[in-house]
Design an enzyme around this catalytic site. Sequence first.
Site, PDB file in Angstrom:
ATOM      1  N   TYR A 147       0.852  -1.196   0.000  1.00 32.05           N
ATOM      2  CA  TYR A 147       0.000   0.000   0.000  1.00 32.05           C
ATOM      3  C   TYR A 147       0.884   1.241   0.000  1.00 32.05           C
ATOM      4  CZ  TYR A 147      -4.220   2.726   1.216  1.00 32.05           C
ATOM      5  OH  TYR A 147      -5.280   3.606   1.227  1.00 32.05           O
ATOM      6  N   ASP A 183      11.203  -3.574   9.965  1.00 35.79           N
ATOM      7  CA  ASP A 183      10.311  -2.805   9.110  1.00 35.79           C
ATOM      8  C   ASP A 183       9.408  -1.963  10.009  1.00 35.79           C
ATOM      9  OD1 ASP A 183       8.519  -1.788   7.282  1.00 35.79           O
ATOM     10  OD2 ASP A 183       8.180  -3.683   6.244  1.00 35.79           O
ATOM     11  N   GLY A 185       6.458   0.222  10.586  1.00 33.00           N
ATOM     12  CA  GLY A 185       5.213   0.476   9.875  1.00 33.00           C
ATOM     13  C   GLY A 185       5.047  -0.497   8.736  1.00 33.00           C
ATOM     14  N   CYS A 186       5.039  -1.774   9.052  1.00 27.81           N
ATOM     15  CA  CYS A 186       5.180  -2.836   8.049  1.00 27.81           C
ATOM     16  C   CYS A 186       3.914  -3.128   7.260  1.00 27.81           C
ATOM     17  CB  CYS A 186       5.651  -4.119   8.730  1.00 27.81           C
ATOM     18  SG  CYS A 186       4.485  -4.748   9.973  1.00 27.81           S
ATOM     19  N   GLY A 189       2.838  -6.541   5.581  1.00 29.63           N
ATOM     20  CA  GLY A 189       4.057  -7.331   5.522  1.00 29.63           C
ATOM     21  C   GLY A 189       4.619  -7.567   4.140  1.00 29.63           C
ATOM     22  N   GLN A 212      -4.056  -5.677  10.031  1.00 27.67           N
ATOM     23  CA  GLN A 212      -2.867  -5.901   9.212  1.00 27.67           C
ATOM     24  C   GLN A 212      -1.984  -6.990   9.805  1.00 27.67           C
ATOM     25  OE1 GLN A 212      -1.064  -1.973   8.955  1.00 27.67           O
ATOM     26  NE2 GLN A 212      -1.855  -1.698   6.882  1.00 27.67           N
ATOM     27  N   CYS A 368      -5.710  12.367  -5.133  1.00 29.69           N
ATOM     28  CA  CYS A 368      -4.289  12.140  -4.846  1.00 29.69           C
ATOM     29  C   CYS A 368      -3.503  11.892  -6.124  1.00 29.69           C
ATOM     30  CB  CYS A 368      -4.140  10.970  -3.881  1.00 29.69           C
ATOM     31  SG  CYS A 368      -4.645  11.354  -2.180  1.00 29.69           S
TER      32      CYS A 368
END
Length: 397
Positions: A147, A183, A185-186, A189, A212, A368
Amino acid sequence: MPTLQQQGLVEERPRPARRPAHGADRLRALVQSWLDEADVKLDGDRPWDFQIKHPKVLERVLAEGSLGLGEAYMDGWWECERLDEFFARVLRARLDERVKNPSLVWRALKARLINLQSVRRAWHVGEVHYDLGSDFFEAMLDPYMAYSCGYWANAKTLEEAQVAKLDLICRKLGLEPGMRLLDIGCGWGSLMRYAAEHYGVECVGLTISKDQAAWGQKRCTGLPVRFILADYRTFNVDGKERFDRIASVGMFEHVGVRNYKAYFAMARRSLRDDGLFLLHTIGKNRRGGGTDPWIEKYIFPNGELPSIGEVADASEHWFVMEDLHNFGADYDKTLMAWYERFEAAWPRFRERYGERFYRMWRYYLLACAGTFRARTNQLWQFVFSPDGVPGGYRRLS
């Protein structure tokens, strides 16, 4: 007393059609004069033109700025087939600077007075955004569930672009079998899974999203990958645990300028003296200004984009900046690919989320995309070392 008309002495004439108020005419003319600079028309026939559906929409936007623009779209007060191109044109013409934005001023003031990204507040974005449902994100993202911005230099599909990004990070970090990777803020994964599968690396990931962590741990079964539910500030406080490499991909946007030094201090105490740290983040061209109020309210609560200067200021005590790579234009392609997948999958989620959510999410993805197309937002990958790589660092692209 009877009127002259009632007495039959004067012929009653039909009233003329009511004309729009002169103020409304002048407002429309003013807004159109601005939009002419971006080649956008009010009620025009091109895909990027602004279609008015409510007579008060222009007043609302001028009074409330970007928050009013986004909320008016969610309410169905205006339409635009190609929101992405509308925003790209408006931002390239810098029309956003013409409208005073009271919400933005208030947001900047709050950021000075309150730590909007405190440890207590940090979990809010996980609950509001990342815990929407992994099946929803699974329908929109690639198989690795990355993401963040893909790398489209030689890619033709979203999956190719995300794999290229993951491999680029691994090569920039010089990963080798047996190394330990942290990592920060993984997410689900994606990087840890790829690094474990293709580079033989042991991975530890930090996330503030229960959804998550559960989804990612299940997908990484059998791999040397571990998820930890923790805010970065509470991890490895004593500095006893060291990693060969650290990466942070698409998480720094939630840290906030008041916490940048604490973030880099945490990364330094967790990295070996001969290690490397890669930071992948969206950024803004100039420091200050605060976060877009609509994005902050509906998509990423308490988010804040850094400038290059702010990253440099916060990191210089702890690290040598070895490399800076900007491929922000690739986020336009990434967001448009997500949008296409979101539209295709929407019939499965319509009943769960409803029409207002659909308009909100469509606005988020396409607006965005427009910011990156206009180059008002950037995507940076920094590579840091604690004391400078002997002989120099060479980027692998």
